[in-house]
Design a protein around this motif. Structure first.
Motif, PDB file in Angstrom:
ATOM      1  N   VAL A 172       0.838  -1.211   0.000  1.00 30.80           N
ATOM      2  CA  VAL A 172       0.000   0.000   0.000  1.00 30.80           C
ATOM      3  C   VAL A 172       0.867   1.251   0.000  1.00 30.80           C
ATOM      4  O   VAL A 172       0.609   2.218  -0.737  1.00 30.80           O
ATOM      5  CB  VAL A 172      -0.950  -0.014   1.219  1.00 30.80           C
ATOM      6  N   GLN A 173       1.912   1.268   0.819  1.00 25.43           N
ATOM      7  CA  GLN A 173       2.819   2.414   0.860  1.00 25.43           C
ATOM      8  C   GLN A 173       3.526   2.617  -0.476  1.00 25.43           C
ATOM      9  O   GLN A 173       3.718   3.753  -0.933  1.00 25.43           O
ATOM     10  CB  GLN A 173       3.843   2.226   1.975  1.00 25.43           C
ATOM     11  N   CYS A 182      12.581   2.613   2.705  1.00 20.41           N
ATOM     12  CA  CYS A 182      13.313   1.610   3.506  1.00 20.41           C
ATOM     13  C   CYS A 182      12.364   0.624   4.195  1.00 20.41           C
ATOM     14  O   CYS A 182      12.646  -0.573   4.274  1.00 20.41           O
ATOM     15  CB  CYS A 182      14.178   2.317   4.544  1.00 20.41           C
ATOM     16  N   ALA A 183      11.239   1.140   4.698  1.00 23.96           N
ATOM     17  CA  ALA A 183      10.287   0.274   5.403  1.00 23.96           C
ATOM     18  C   ALA A 183       9.698  -0.772   4.464  1.00 23.96           C
ATOM     19  O   ALA A 183       9.602  -1.956   4.807  1.00 23.96           O
ATOM     20  CB  ALA A 183       9.180   1.113   6.025  1.00 23.96           C
ATOM     21  N   SER A 184       9.312  -0.349   3.269  1.00 18.95           N
ATOM     22  CA  SER A 184       8.735  -1.278   2.301  1.00 18.95           C
ATOM     23  C   SER A 184       9.774  -2.290   1.834  1.00 18.95           C
ATOM     24  O   SER A 184       9.493  -3.488   1.722  1.00 18.95           O
ATOM     25  CB  SER A 184       8.179  -0.506   1.101  1.00 18.95           C
ATOM     26  N   ALA A 185      10.980  -1.807   1.569  1.00 19.63           N
ATOM     27  CA  ALA A 185      12.047  -2.712   1.122  1.00 19.63           C
ATOM     28  C   ALA A 185      12.364  -3.742   2.201  1.00 19.63           C
ATOM     29  O   ALA A 185      12.586  -4.920   1.913  1.00 19.63           O
ATOM     30  CB  ALA A 185      13.292  -1.908   0.771  1.00 19.63           C
TER      31      ALA A 185
END
Length: 220
Positions: A172-173, A182-185
Motif C-alpha cells: 500500500v505504501q 526503507c520500510a517497504s524494502a
C-alpha cells in the motif's frame, strides 16, 4: 530347508534372497505366498515417472540402466538376483530417503502402499515426516502431542496474519508513494524468511498431525 517362522519377516526375507541367489525357488515362493510381494515384478513395474527423474536423477538413471542389464539375464539365476538386490536398494533411496528400514519392513510397507493405490512419492512424504520414526529398522508411528500442536497452530496463524499485514502494508505504501522506501524494502526482504518460519510451523503442527492420521488410517 527348514520352514521359516511366519512371524519373522526378516528371517523370511534373508531366506528368500539366499535361495534366490542360488537359483532356487522354495524360499522365494514361501515369501510371496506369505507376504504377497513379488520383488522382481515390483522393481520391474516401479513407476519411474518424471518425479523420480527430477528429484532423484541418480536413482532414475540407475533404474533405467538396470532394466537394460536385467533384460539380458535369465530371471531366477544368481546373477539376476544379485542385480535385483542392487536395483531394490537403489529404489529404496527414493522411497524411504535416509530411513534405515530392513528389507522385510520395506516389503511390508510396499504391500500396504500398493493395496491403498498410493504412489511412492506420496507415501514417502508421509513416512519421511514427523508422523513416523524408524526404530530397530522398523517404521513406527509418532503421535503428535495435542497441546503442543494446538499452541503451534495458533502461533502459525498469528504469524501468517502478521506477515500478511507487513507485506500488504508495504505494498500500500509503495502504491501510495510511487517509490520504494526503507520500510517497504525491509518488509519485502523479510518476506522469504517469514514464509520459511510459517512453513516450519505448519510442518510441526498440521503437517505432523496429518501424516500421523493418514499413516494410522492405512494401518502402518
Amino acid at each position: 530347508m527348514d520352514k521359516p517362522d511366519p512371524d519373522d519377516l526378516a528371517d523370511l526375507a534373508r531366506m528368500m534372497m539366499e535361495e534366490g541367489r542360488h537359483g532356487g525357488s522354495e524360499a522365494v515362493r514361501q515369501f510371496i505366498d506369505y507376504g504377497e510381494f513379488d520383488l522382481s515384478d515390483y522393481v520391474n513395474s516401479f513407476n519411474s515417472e518424471w518425479r523420480l527423474a527430477v528429484f532423484h536423477p541418480v536413482v532414475y538413471r540407475r533404474h533405467v540402466l538396470w532394466k537394460r542389464r536385467a533384460s539380458q539375464l535369465t530371471p531366477g539365476t544368481p546373477a539376476y538376483w544379485d542385480l535385483l538386490v542392487e536395483a531394490e536398494h537403489n529404489l529404496t533411496t527414493a522411497e524411504f530417503g535416509q530411513l534405515d528400514i530392513s528389507f522385510a519392513e520395506r516389503a511390508r510397507l510396499r504391500i500396504i502402499r500398493q493395496s491403498h493405490g498410493m504412489e511412492w512419492w506420496t507415501f514417502r512424504r508421509l513416512v519421511c515426516n514427523l508422523g513416523a520414526k524408524c526404530k530397530d529398522q522398523k517404521l513406527q508411528l509418532r503421535e503428535p502431542p495435542k497441546l503442543a500442536v494446538q499452541v503451534l497452530s495458533i502461533i502459525r496463524k498469528t504469524w501468517a496474519i502478521i506477515s500478511c499485514y507487513l507485506v500488504l502494508g508495504a505494498t500500500v505504501q509503495l502504491l501510495a508513494r510511487g517509490c520504494l522506501d526503507c520500510a517497504s524494502a525491509g518488509a519485502y526482504m523479510l518476506a522469504p524468511m517469514l514464509l520459511v518460519v510459517w512453513w516450519w510451523l505448519h510442518v510441526v503442527s498440521e503437517g505432523w498431525t496429518s501424516s500421523f492420521v493418514r499413516l494410522r488410517a492405512i494401518s502402518i
